[in-house]
Each structure stands twice: as C-alpha cells, then as structure tokens.
Design a protein around this motif. Structure first.
Motif, PDB file in Angstrom:
ATOM      1  N   UNK A 123      30.356  41.399  54.352  1.00 51.91           N
ATOM      2  CA  UNK A 123      31.075  40.761  53.247  1.00 51.91           C
ATOM      3  C   UNK A 123      31.283  41.748  52.092  1.00 51.91           C
ATOM      4  N   UNK A 124      30.239  42.503  51.753  1.00 47.86           N
ATOM      5  CA  UNK A 124      30.347  43.474  50.660  1.00 47.86           C
ATOM      6  C   UNK A 124      31.330  44.594  50.993  1.00 47.86           C
ATOM      7  N   UNK A 125      31.374  45.012  52.247  1.00 50.18           N
ATOM      8  CA  UNK A 125      32.352  46.036  52.651  1.00 50.18           C
ATOM      9  C   UNK A 125      33.781  45.509  52.530  1.00 50.18           C
ATOM     10  N   UNK A 126      33.980  44.238  52.874  1.00 49.49           N
ATOM     11  CA  UNK A 126      35.305  43.636  52.703  1.00 49.49           C
ATOM     12  C   UNK A 126      35.673  43.532  51.222  1.00 49.49           C
ATOM     13  N   UNK A 127      34.714  43.145  50.392  1.00 47.67           N
ATOM     14  CA  UNK A 127      34.960  43.079  48.949  1.00 47.67           C
ATOM     15  C   UNK A 127      35.252  44.468  48.387  1.00 47.67           C
ATOM     16  N   UNK A 128      34.540  45.480  48.878  1.00 49.81           N
ATOM     17  CA  UNK A 128      34.773  46.855  48.441  1.00 49.81           C
ATOM     18  C   UNK A 128      36.171  47.323  48.837  1.00 49.81           C
ATOM     19  N   UNK A 129      36.614  46.946  50.019  1.00 48.89           N
ATOM     20  CA  UNK A 129      37.962  47.282  50.467  1.00 48.89           C
ATOM     21  C   UNK A 129      39.008  46.639  49.566  1.00 48.89           C
ATOM     22  N   UNK A 130      38.798  45.378  49.221  1.00 54.23           N
ATOM     23  CA  UNK A 130      39.721  44.679  48.323  1.00 54.23           C
ATOM     24  C   UNK A 130      39.740  45.338  46.948  1.00 54.23           C
ATOM     25  N   UNK A 131      38.568  45.676  46.425  1.00 54.27           N
ATOM     26  CA  UNK A 131      38.493  46.342  45.116  1.00 54.27           C
ATOM     27  C   UNK A 131      39.203  47.690  45.170  1.00 54.27           C
ATOM     28  N   UNK A 132      39.038  48.431  46.259  1.00 54.21           N
ATOM     29  CA  UNK A 132      39.722  49.720  46.411  1.00 54.21           C
ATOM     30  C   UNK A 132      41.220  49.571  46.453  1.00 54.21           C
ATOM     31  N   UNK A 133      41.696  48.552  47.153  1.00 51.91           N
ATOM     32  CA  UNK A 133      43.142  48.310  47.206  1.00 51.91           C
ATOM     33  C   UNK A 133      43.684  47.950  45.830  1.00 51.91           C
ATOM     34  N   UNK A 134      42.944  47.153  45.083  1.00 46.89           N
ATOM     35  CA  UNK A 134      43.375  46.793  43.730  1.00 46.89           C
ATOM     36  C   UNK A 134      43.353  48.006  42.805  1.00 46.89           C
ATOM     37  N   UNK A 135      42.342  48.844  42.943  1.00 46.39           N
ATOM     38  CA  UNK A 135      42.280  50.061  42.119  1.00 46.39           C
ATOM     39  C   UNK A 135      43.438  50.993  42.447  1.00 46.39           C
ATOM     40  N   UNK A 136      43.733  51.115  43.712  1.00 46.41           N
ATOM     41  CA  UNK A 136      44.794  52.033  44.147  1.00 46.41           C
ATOM     42  C   UNK A 136      46.158  51.625  43.591  1.00 46.41           C
ATOM     43  N   UNK A 137      46.362  50.340  43.422  1.00 45.04           N
ATOM     44  CA  UNK A 137      47.667  49.859  42.972  1.00 45.04           C
ATOM     45  C   UNK A 137      47.688  49.499  41.486  1.00 45.04           C
ATOM     46  N   UNK A 138      46.578  49.737  40.789  1.00 43.91           N
ATOM     47  CA  UNK A 138      46.553  49.399  39.360  1.00 43.91           C
ATOM     48  C   UNK A 138      46.886  50.623  38.523  1.00 43.91           C
ATOM     49  N   UNK A 139      47.233  50.346  37.321  1.00 44.55           N
ATOM     50  CA  UNK A 139      47.521  51.418  36.363  1.00 44.55           C
ATOM     51  C   UNK A 139      46.308  51.586  35.462  1.00 44.55           C
ATOM     52  N   UNK A 140      46.065  52.816  34.996  1.00 47.58           N
ATOM     53  CA  UNK A 140      44.969  53.008  34.042  1.00 47.58           C
ATOM     54  C   UNK A 140      45.194  52.188  32.783  1.00 47.58           C
ATOM     55  N   UNK A 141      44.097  51.838  32.114  1.00 45.97           N
ATOM     56  CA  UNK A 141      44.170  51.049  30.884  1.00 45.97           C
ATOM     57  C   UNK A 141      44.722  51.855  29.712  1.00 45.97           C
ATOM     58  N   UNK A 142      44.793  53.146  29.851  1.00 46.89           N
ATOM     59  CA  UNK A 142      45.278  54.005  28.771  1.00 46.89           C
ATOM     60  C   UNK A 142      46.233  55.021  29.369  1.00 46.89           C
ATOM     61  N   UNK A 143      47.015  55.622  28.534  1.00 46.27           N
ATOM     62  CA  UNK A 143      47.919  56.668  29.011  1.00 46.27           C
ATOM     63  C   UNK A 143      47.840  57.855  28.059  1.00 46.27           C
ATOM     64  N   UNK A 144      48.053  59.000  28.611  1.00 52.80           N
ATOM     65  CA  UNK A 144      48.037  60.235  27.833  1.00 52.80           C
ATOM     66  C   UNK A 144      49.508  60.588  27.547  1.00 52.80           C
ATOM     67  N   UNK A 145      49.850  60.777  26.275  1.00 57.98           N
ATOM     68  CA  UNK A 145      51.242  61.118  25.969  1.00 57.98           C
ATOM     69  C   UNK A 145      51.609  62.477  26.549  1.00 57.98           C
TER      70      UNK A 145
END
Length: 139
Positions: free
Chosen positions: A115-137
């Motif tokens: 179950x934890x490996x599946x949750x880790x996979x989901x978290x990784x997929x979300x991280x991969x497709x998310x944008x950072x909370x900040x941006x560098x000009x």
C-alpha cells in the motif's frame, strides 16, 4: 495530467493521510503500543514520536489536498520512513498490523508495504506533474 484527475489524486492521497491521522487520534494508545512493538524508539520517547507522526500525517494530508508541493514532499519523506520500518518489522517476525489506520487497519505488514509503495508511486506522479511553489526570475 488533466486538472480534474490531479484534483482526484490529491484528494485520494491527502485524504488517506488525513484519515490515517484521524484513526490514530481515535485510539492513540494503540498507536503508541504499535510503535513500541518495533523496538526502534526508546520507550520514554514513544508517545512524543507517536504524536509527532500523527501531526505530520495530518499536515501532509491537508497540504496535499490544498495542492501544495511541500505536502507531497512530506508524504514522500514519511513513506520513505515507513517502508523500511515495515520491512524491519517483517525481518524480525512481527505479526501485528502496521498501525497505519489504527483499529481500522486489519492488514499485514507486507500488505502495508505494498500500500505504501502504491501511495509513493502516486505521490511521485503528482510531484512529476506539479509546478514548484516559487519561481526564479529569468534575466
């Protein structure tokens, strides 16, 4: 990842961590006992560790539901802690539920790792497709 799918994934992952914290809050003594069974924490520190994990899970879950990238990183860190601990429990022959969902957790340690490996996979997929909370000009 389409926005609606991302929202559902955030709700599922974050909701799991919020629910997990809630189940532990319903019977904190059981969670303290389950942590103690692993023998990895000095007995005097077990209650503090238990409450700390409950609060971290709750905060991580809320942050993921709110679509905060740091919440995903916190989930990854928690899972990176939980998976080896569960593996250690299997290695020493513990025959207990992992404590992940308090009294509602009826699964074995190997199932908890899966179950934890599946949750880790989901978290990784979300991280991969998310944008950072900040941006560098760019200059």
């Amino acid at each position: 990842m389409p926005a609606y799918l991302r929202m559902l994934a955030n709700l599922a992952l974050g909701g799991f961590f919020v629910a997990s914290a809630g189940f532990k809050l319903a019977s904190p003594a059981l969670f303290v006992e389950q942590i103690g069974a692993f023998g990895l924490v000095w007995s005097s520190l077990i209650p503090a560790v238990a409450w700390g994990l409950i609060m971290l899970e709750f905060c991580a879950g809320l942050a993921v539901i709110a679509n905060r990238r740091w919440g995903l990183w916190l989930v990854v860190a928690l899972l990176a802690l939980f998976i080896p601990v569960l593996g250690y429990g299997i290695a020493i022959g513990l025959d207990i539920s992992c404590g992940c969902l308090g009294r509602a957790d009826l699964g074995s340690l190997p199932l908890a790792i899966l179950r934890d490996l599946l949750l880790l996979t989901l978290a990784g997929a979300l991280l991969r497709t998310s944008r950072p909370d900040f941006s560098v000009p760019k200059e």
